[in-house]
Write an enzyme that holds these catalytic residues in place. Structure first.
Site, PDB file in Angstrom:
ATOM      1  N   MET A  64      44.596  42.125  42.535  1.00 33.26           N
ATOM      2  CA  MET A  64      44.060  41.222  41.517  1.00 33.26           C
ATOM      3  C   MET A  64      44.979  40.007  41.384  1.00 33.26           C
ATOM      4  SD  MET A  64      42.889  42.124  37.630  1.00 33.26           S
ATOM      5  CE  MET A  64      44.516  42.060  36.893  1.00 33.26           C
ATOM      6  N   PRO A  65      44.876  39.067  42.353  1.00 29.43           N
ATOM      7  CA  PRO A  65      45.750  37.889  42.281  1.00 29.43           C
ATOM      8  C   PRO A  65      45.473  37.089  41.010  1.00 29.43           C
ATOM      9  CG  PRO A  65      44.394  37.888  44.306  1.00 29.43           C
ATOM     10  CD  PRO A  65      43.913  39.007  43.450  1.00 29.43           C
ATOM     11  N   HIS A  66      46.552  36.667  40.342  1.00 23.21           N
ATOM     12  CA  HIS A  66      46.389  35.829  39.155  1.00 23.21           C
ATOM     13  C   HIS A  66      47.717  35.154  38.836  1.00 23.21           C
ATOM     14  CE1 HIS A  66      48.013  39.602  37.625  1.00 23.21           C
ATOM     15  NE2 HIS A  66      48.470  38.949  36.571  1.00 23.21           N
ATOM     16  N   ALA A  67      47.646  34.096  38.070  1.00 27.30           N
ATOM     17  CA  ALA A  67      48.857  33.434  37.570  1.00 27.30           C
ATOM     18  C   ALA A  67      48.629  33.200  36.074  1.00 27.30           C
ATOM     19  CB  ALA A  67      49.135  32.153  38.336  1.00 27.30           C
ATOM     20  N   LEU A 103      41.680  36.553  39.231  1.00 28.57           N
ATOM     21  CA  LEU A 103      41.452  36.375  37.799  1.00 28.57           C
ATOM     22  C   LEU A 103      42.080  35.060  37.353  1.00 28.57           C
ATOM     23  CD1 LEU A 103      40.913  37.493  34.806  1.00 28.57           C
ATOM     24  CD2 LEU A 103      43.223  38.438  34.960  1.00 28.57           C
TER      25      LEU A 103
END
Lengths: 147, 95
Positions: A64-67, A103
């Protein structure tokens, strides 16, 4: 919530990715295309990976890549990307990753419902397997519609 | 009992784990305050148990935070999560 957020235009299937970096680029492309995030958001994901490692690999085969909101998020959004052959993230327990959910949150509360439903989806092995083996976007969409 | 879930950004994966852990402590009948925080703010946080995935807890160890550290292989496996959390709670005398 997921059925509202994961519309067909943000669901993509790729046969393979050269490495985890390319899979992140694939996983962010739909949100760049529709203006939900800025290129700086993708850079921030790479930066946090460099600093902390692949901590956003949430379970077997799923990332779930996110920053952070201030890294370039224009609106709350999600995208779903399948890498059919899988890609290694140097996360022994959970490699290879086949499903990426990018996300993009605008604050720390508005995405709570989406996260709740993502956890539900991630725990449903049958649905995850069906998504990873889907031959087209419509097949993935039919599963997402249940959330 | 204060349990702090730690992740890189403090809003995605930690929130995910926080939800599962709240259910688990309720199941175990332990009265605990569960919250989440980003890695940068973890060190100054006063709590009994820190929870995170391996990449995160390695850094917590390096920062020598004060408290039990529970390491998870993934955020979906509630069975493993319950096992490891129970062990830490037992060690602290809460179970």
């Amino acid at each position: 919530m997921l059925k509202k957020m994961l519309t067909e235009d943000v669901i993509r299937i790729h046969e393979s990715a050269e490495n985890w970096q390319q899979s992140i680029e694939f996983a962010c492309q739909a949100l760049l295309d529709n203006g939900a995030i800025e290129p700086s958001y993708v850079d921030a994901i790479f930066r946090s990976h460099q600093e902390i490692g692949p901590y956003y690999v949430v379970g077997p085969g799923i990332a779930m890549p996110h920053a952070r909101p201030e890294d370039g998020v224009n609106r709350l959004s999600l995208s779903l990307t399948v890498i059919k052959q899988g890609v290694n993230f140097d996360n022994e327990e959970n490699d290879p990753v086949k499903l990426l959910l990018t996300l993009a949150a605008t604050d720390s509360v508005s995405h709570v419902e989406a996260i709740q439903q993502l956890v539900e989806l991630f725990m449903n092995e049958e649905h995850i397997e069906a998504i990873c083996n889907a031959s087209d976007v419509a097949a993935i969409r039919s599963i997402v519609e249940q959330y | 009992m204060k349990i702090m879930v730690v992740c890189g950004n403090g809003l995605g994966t930690s929130l995910m784990m926080e939800m599962s852990i709240k259910t688990i402590v309720k199941d175990l009948g332990v009265s605990a305050n569960v919250d989440h925080v980003d890695l940068g703010s973890a060190k100054g946080t006063d709590c009994d148990i820190f929870v995170g995935t391996k990449d995160i807890t390695e850094q917590l160890v390096a920062q020598s935070v004060v408290g039990e550290i529970v390491t998870l292989d993934n955020m979906i496996d509630k069975v493993a999560m319950k096992e490891r959390l129970s062990a830490a709670l037992t060690k602290l005398g809460a179970l």
